[in-house]
Design an enzyme around this catalytic site. Structure first.
Site: not given
Ligand code: NAP
Length: 283
Positions: A72, A108, A135, A161
């Protein structure tokens, strides 16, 4: 690959891995609904091959692309123009090819907001707690601010972040922003944007502050697989309203589809039909 019959629009979703994407089914359904003949492919591209892939897709006349993890941000380099929102978010999930030029958008945040509206929830004047600072959190927080949330509190395990998100909100919006829980704050919405609760973390609860939840709270999880994460199951026990991420997924897809074909869709109707079509979805 890329072979598509004459008169079909060639589209795809670009990610790595891409096996579990629901986008092909979603767009095939919308194509059928709106009488648009399309060939929508899953395209698995490693980050090192992204540029080569984009060149090939252009040569093959790709009409549009959905962009997912991990491309992205990186995709932006290869686009001719991106929307203001995509610039603020530094993220693109939709690319449209118009006469050989590639335009990037992020649907999004709007997808998230519309999915709340269609679930009967209004954000205006509400206190919102957002867990996670990746993100998706960035897009969610911006949409909350744009739609009049009274306050947005962002918490995550990596405080840097959180600060990046708070800085963005303060720069581009008038929202009241907090980077930690406030005592005596009554959160109307608690939103999980981390992958905690998703397979293989299905037995983990992303919210460590369940005492904040009561029957007046709306708990939202961006995860849609499983349909009810542990966070939502526990919130339901406290009689909170719960919403999973399927609506956001469907809605950002509807918004992408509108961009691909430059059409305006009755979002309520399309959303209802897609909800029905995908109600039993589970990877
Ligand atoms: P990302 O950029 O990798 O961000 C993930 C976030 O979660 C970061 O703040 C990360 O913290 C935190 N995190 C990850 N593992 C963790 C853990 N074990 N304990 C505590 N915090 C944790 O991912 P993203 O793109 O934002 O996506 C995040 C989630 O949203 C995913 O599950 C994705 O499938 C979902 N999503 C859904 C949609 C939808 O249409 N429904 C759209 C987009 C995303 P750190 O920075 O410290 O690693």
């Amino acid at each position: 690959m890329y072979k598509t019959k004459d008169k079909k629009f060639f589209l795809g979703v670009l990610g790595h891995p891409i096996g579990h994407s629901l986008s092909p089914e979603l767009h095939a359904f919308l194509g059928k609904e709106f009488g648009i003949d399309l060939d929508y492919q899953k395209i698995d591209v490693a980050p090192c091959d992204l540029k080569k892939e984009i060149d090939t897709l252009k040569l093959n006349g790709v009409k549009g692309l959905n962009i997912t993890i991990p491309h992205k941000i990186e995709i932006i380099k290869y686009l001719d123009e991106i929307s203001e929102k995509a610039k603020i978010l530094n993220s693109v999930n939709t690319v449209v090819n118009r006469n050989g030029k590639l335009y990037g958008y992020s649907t999004d945040g709007d997808g998230f907001y519309y999915s709340l509206l269609l679930n009967g929830c209004e954000i205006k004047n509400k206190n919102v707690l957002v867990i996670g600072a990746g993100g998706a959190a960035r897009a969610v927080c911006l949409s909350l601010a744009e739609n009049g949330a009274k306050s947005i509190t962002n918490i995550s395990r990596t405080q840097d972040k959180v600060h990046t998100i708070c800085d963005m909100l303060e720069k581009y919006t008038d929202a009241s922003v907090f980077d930690a829980l406030s005592e005596n704050m009554n959160y109307d919405f608690i939103i999980n944007t981390t992958p905690v609760g998703m397979h293989p973390l299905e037995n983990e609860n992303s919210c460590k502050f369940m005492e904040l939840i009561n029957e007046n709270t709306t708990c939202v999880d961006l995860i849609y697989n499983p349909g009810k994460t542990l966070f939502l199951r526990e919130a339901e026990k406290k009689n909170a309203k719960i919403i999973n991420g399927l609506g956001m997924l469907l809605m950002q897809g509807i918004l992408s589809f509108q961009k691909f074909f430059d059409i305006e869709i009755d979002k309520d109707k399309a959303y209802d039909k897609l909800q029905e079509e995908f109600k039993d979805f589970r990877i």
